[in-house]
Design a protein around this motif. Structure first.
Motif, short mmCIF file in Angstrom:
data_model
loop_
_atom_site.label_atom_id
_atom_site.label_comp_id
_atom_site.label_asym_id
_atom_site.label_seq_id
_atom_site.Cartn_x
_atom_site.Cartn_y
_atom_site.Cartn_z
N ALA A 172 -12.84 -23.62 -28.07
CA ALA A 172 -12.70 -23.01 -29.39
C ALA A 172 -13.19 -23.96 -30.48
O ALA A 172 -13.89 -23.54 -31.42
N LEU A 173 -12.86 -25.25 -30.37
CA LEU A 173 -13.32 -26.24 -31.34
C LEU A 173 -14.84 -26.30 -31.34
O LEU A 173 -15.48 -26.32 -32.41
N ASP A 174 -15.44 -26.31 -30.17
CA ASP A 174 -16.89 -26.36 -30.06
C ASP A 174 -17.54 -25.15 -30.74
O ASP A 174 -18.52 -25.29 -31.47
N ARG A 175 -16.99 -23.99 -30.51
CA ARG A 175 -17.55 -22.77 -31.14
C ARG A 175 -17.32 -22.77 -32.64
O ARG A 175 -18.20 -22.40 -33.42
N ASP A 176 -16.14 -23.20 -33.08
CA ASP A 176 -15.81 -23.19 -34.51
C ASP A 176 -16.63 -24.19 -35.32
O ASP A 176 -16.84 -23.99 -36.52
N THR A 177 -17.07 -25.26 -34.68
CA THR A 177 -17.82 -26.29 -35.40
C THR A 177 -19.33 -26.16 -35.21
O THR A 177 -20.09 -26.98 -35.72
N TRP A 178 -19.79 -25.13 -34.50
CA TRP A 178 -21.22 -24.97 -34.27
C TRP A 178 -21.97 -24.91 -35.60
O TRP A 178 -21.53 -24.28 -36.56
N SER A 179 -23.11 -25.60 -35.65
CA SER A 179 -23.95 -25.60 -36.84
C SER A 179 -25.37 -25.98 -36.45
O SER A 179 -25.56 -26.82 -35.57
N PRO A 180 -26.38 -25.41 -37.13
CA PRO A 180 -27.76 -25.83 -36.86
C PRO A 180 -28.03 -27.26 -37.34
O PRO A 180 -29.06 -27.82 -37.05
N LEU A 181 -27.07 -27.84 -38.05
CA LEU A 181 -27.19 -29.22 -38.48
C LEU A 181 -27.14 -30.17 -37.29
O LEU A 181 -27.72 -31.25 -37.31
N HIS A 182 -26.44 -29.76 -36.22
CA HIS A 182 -26.30 -30.65 -35.07
C HIS A 182 -26.58 -30.00 -33.72
O HIS A 182 -26.63 -30.68 -32.70
N SER A 183 -26.76 -28.70 -33.67
CA SER A 183 -26.97 -28.04 -32.39
C SER A 183 -28.40 -27.54 -32.25
O SER A 183 -28.95 -26.95 -33.18
N VAL A 184 -28.98 -27.77 -31.08
CA VAL A 184 -30.33 -27.28 -30.81
C VAL A 184 -30.31 -25.96 -30.04
O VAL A 184 -31.35 -25.41 -29.73
N GLN A 185 -29.12 -25.47 -29.74
CA GLN A 185 -28.96 -24.21 -29.03
C GLN A 185 -28.30 -23.19 -29.96
O GLN A 185 -27.55 -23.57 -30.86
N PRO A 186 -28.54 -21.92 -29.73
CA PRO A 186 -27.88 -20.89 -30.56
C PRO A 186 -26.37 -20.89 -30.29
O PRO A 186 -25.92 -21.38 -29.26
N PRO A 187 -25.60 -20.35 -31.22
CA PRO A 187 -24.15 -20.28 -30.99
C PRO A 187 -23.83 -19.43 -29.77
O PRO A 187 -24.54 -18.47 -29.47
#
Length: 165
Positions: free
Chosen positions: A19-34
């Motif tokens: 849940a934390l991983d999904r809640d903090t997803w952002s294109p600022l740090h992730s190279v994969q889509p949510p």
């Protein structure tokens, strides 16, 4: 401001970490889509609880994590650990949790016999880069335009620091 402490992850943390991983997803740090439901398990054969340290609030809620792993399986590389993920819950930011997780990762890496620690960060993630630099990381390489995110090409920045002294 509630106190938090850092501890090794347990299998029971899986739902909270996912849940934390999904809640903090952002294109600022992730190279994969949510992620979209149904969600993949947080832990798998490449992401085991032993790879993670978690920040836990006094009420038992997980408010952050850091993933620390050997960068390769090569014996010639066993003196290095790599950070492959750092997240802090939005409501817990500004309390020094990210910095505490980094410092705990340094200690854990030393305990494992590492002399060096590395990471990769997206070039446009200035808050993360500033945190890493303030904790002694330096830029050791840049892969220009390595990712195409939100319509722009983004550098992949390689950073590292010594764990000696």
């Amino acid at each position: 401001m509630p106190e938090s402490h850092i501890r090794p992850a347990h299998h029971a943390d899986e739902a909270g970490l996912g849940a934390l991983d999904r809640d903090t997803w952002s294109p600022l740090h992730s190279v994969q889509p949510p992620q979209q439901p149904p969600y993949d398990p947080f832990f798998d054969s490449n992401h085991r609880p032993g790879h993670f340290l978690v920040a836990e609030d006094a009420d038992g809620s997980v408010v952050g994590y850091i993933r620390l792993v050997p960068p390769t399986t090569l014996a010639s590389n066993r003196h290095v650990r790599q950070i492959q993920g750092l997240a802090v819950a939005c409501g817990a930011r500004g309390r020094g949790i990210g910095r505490a997780l980094l410092r705990a990762a340094f200690e854990e890496a030393r305990r494992q016999g590492a002399m060096r620690i590395t990471l990769r960060v997206l070039g446009h993630n200035q808050p993360a880069r500033a945190l890493y630099e303030s904790e002694g990381f330096v830029v050791e390489g840049v892969l220009p335009g390595e990712f195409h995110l939100d319509g722009q090409y983004v550098d992949d920045v390689l950073m590292g620091r010594s764990l000696l002294a």
